[in-house]
Design an enzyme around this catalytic site. Structure first.
Site, mmCIF file in Angstrom:
data_model
loop_
_atom_site.group_PDB
_atom_site.id
_atom_site.type_symbol
_atom_site.label_atom_id
_atom_site.label_comp_id
_atom_site.label_asym_id
_atom_site.label_seq_id
_atom_site.Cartn_x
_atom_site.Cartn_y
_atom_site.Cartn_z
ATOM 1 N N SER A 139 0.854 -1.179 0.000
ATOM 2 C CA SER A 139 0.000 0.000 0.000
ATOM 3 C C SER A 139 0.891 1.229 0.000
ATOM 4 C CB SER A 139 -0.874 -0.015 1.266
ATOM 5 O OG SER A 139 -1.512 1.223 1.484
ATOM 6 N N TYR A 152 -2.184 -1.264 10.412
ATOM 7 C CA TYR A 152 -2.146 -1.400 8.954
ATOM 8 C C TYR A 152 -0.842 -0.852 8.396
ATOM 9 C CZ TYR A 152 -3.842 -1.083 4.107
ATOM 10 O OH TYR A 152 -4.003 -1.219 2.756
#
Length: 254
Positions: A139, A152
């Site tokens: 990401s 995350y």
């Protein structure tokens, strides 16, 4: 045409969103695909839509036995493994102070440990086959920091590092390992986000799963001299920020 035409790929988190788009792209490139996911009904529907060279298998990526079954089924149904795409991932909206220890651990277990476990078990098969590609879907949160999603961010930075370590270890076997770093993409995970968050990007919109899948397809089929590499697909979000619109006056930029 893929050098892996007629061989097998496993895509985790393949039931919908980015994973389903990746599975579709890999089937089009000539690979057979195992769609692996916890979502049985959606995963089975996705595999059915891809035709006879795709099957669905239930997988919790933190389960070693489940991984072994999926990899065994992949090769039993379609032949030697060529590609592993670690796409499965979750997010929890909690910062350093607010996120519970259990949830932080769960996010890291799915996003990082799950990918490591898949690589750990797939690598000997790829080594035995003499080649292959592992693509880890990280990401932009694996390139820069974001507040409010500590687990995350930690997991996606870890996945970026894991990719580089694996590339160093597996290069001698002809196995390439790369990471992909999407920005905001239209997927179920981002369904509640205000799309105005993309307004400051050079390309001021959310991306589509098919655009990420095209990047993965390129890595698998064309980027044959890339390993340990980061492929960013974020509308320019990580390029920086435009603070002042430049104007031209008297032949100079001010």
């Amino acid at each position: 045409m893929s050098e892996f035409h007629g061989r097998t790929a496993v895509v985790t988190g393949g039931a919908h969103g980015i994973g389903a788009a990746i599975a579709h792209t890999l089937v089009k490139s000539g690979l057979s695909v195992v769609v692996a996911d916890l979502l049985d009904a959606e995963g089975a529907a996705t595999a059915e839509s891809l035709g006879p060279t795709a099957i669905f298998r239930h997988l919790d990526v933190t389960d070693e036995y489940g991984w072994r079954q999926v990899l065994d089924d992949a090769e039993a149904n379609f032949g030697p493994l060529a590609v592993l795409v670690n796409n499965a991932g979750i997010v929890d909206f909690g910062g350093i102070e607010s996120e519970s220890p259990a949830m932080f651990r769960h996010v890291v277990d799915v996003n990082l440990y799950g990918a490591w476990l898949g690589m750990h078990l797939a690598a000997p098969r790829l080594r035995a086959n003499g080649d292959g590609v592992i693509v880890n879907i990280s990401s932009t949160a694996g390139l820069i920091g974001y507040s409010g999603i500590a687990g995350y961010v930690a997991s996606k930075w870890g996945l970026r590092g894991l990719t580089k370590a694996a590339a160093l270890e597996l290069g001698d076997a002809g196995v390439r390992v790369c990471s992909v770093h999407p920005g905001p993409i239209h997927i179920p995970m981002t369904a509640g986000f205000d799309e105005s968050m993309a307004a400051g990007q050079p390309l001021p919109r959310f991306g589509e799963p098919a655009e990420v899948a095209a990047m993965v397809g390129f890595i698998v089929t064309e980027a044959t001299f890339s390993t340990g590499s980061e492929f960013v697909i974020d509308g320019g979000a990580t390029a920086g920020m435009t603070l002042v619109e430049p104007t031209k006056a008297h032949g100079t930029w001010q």
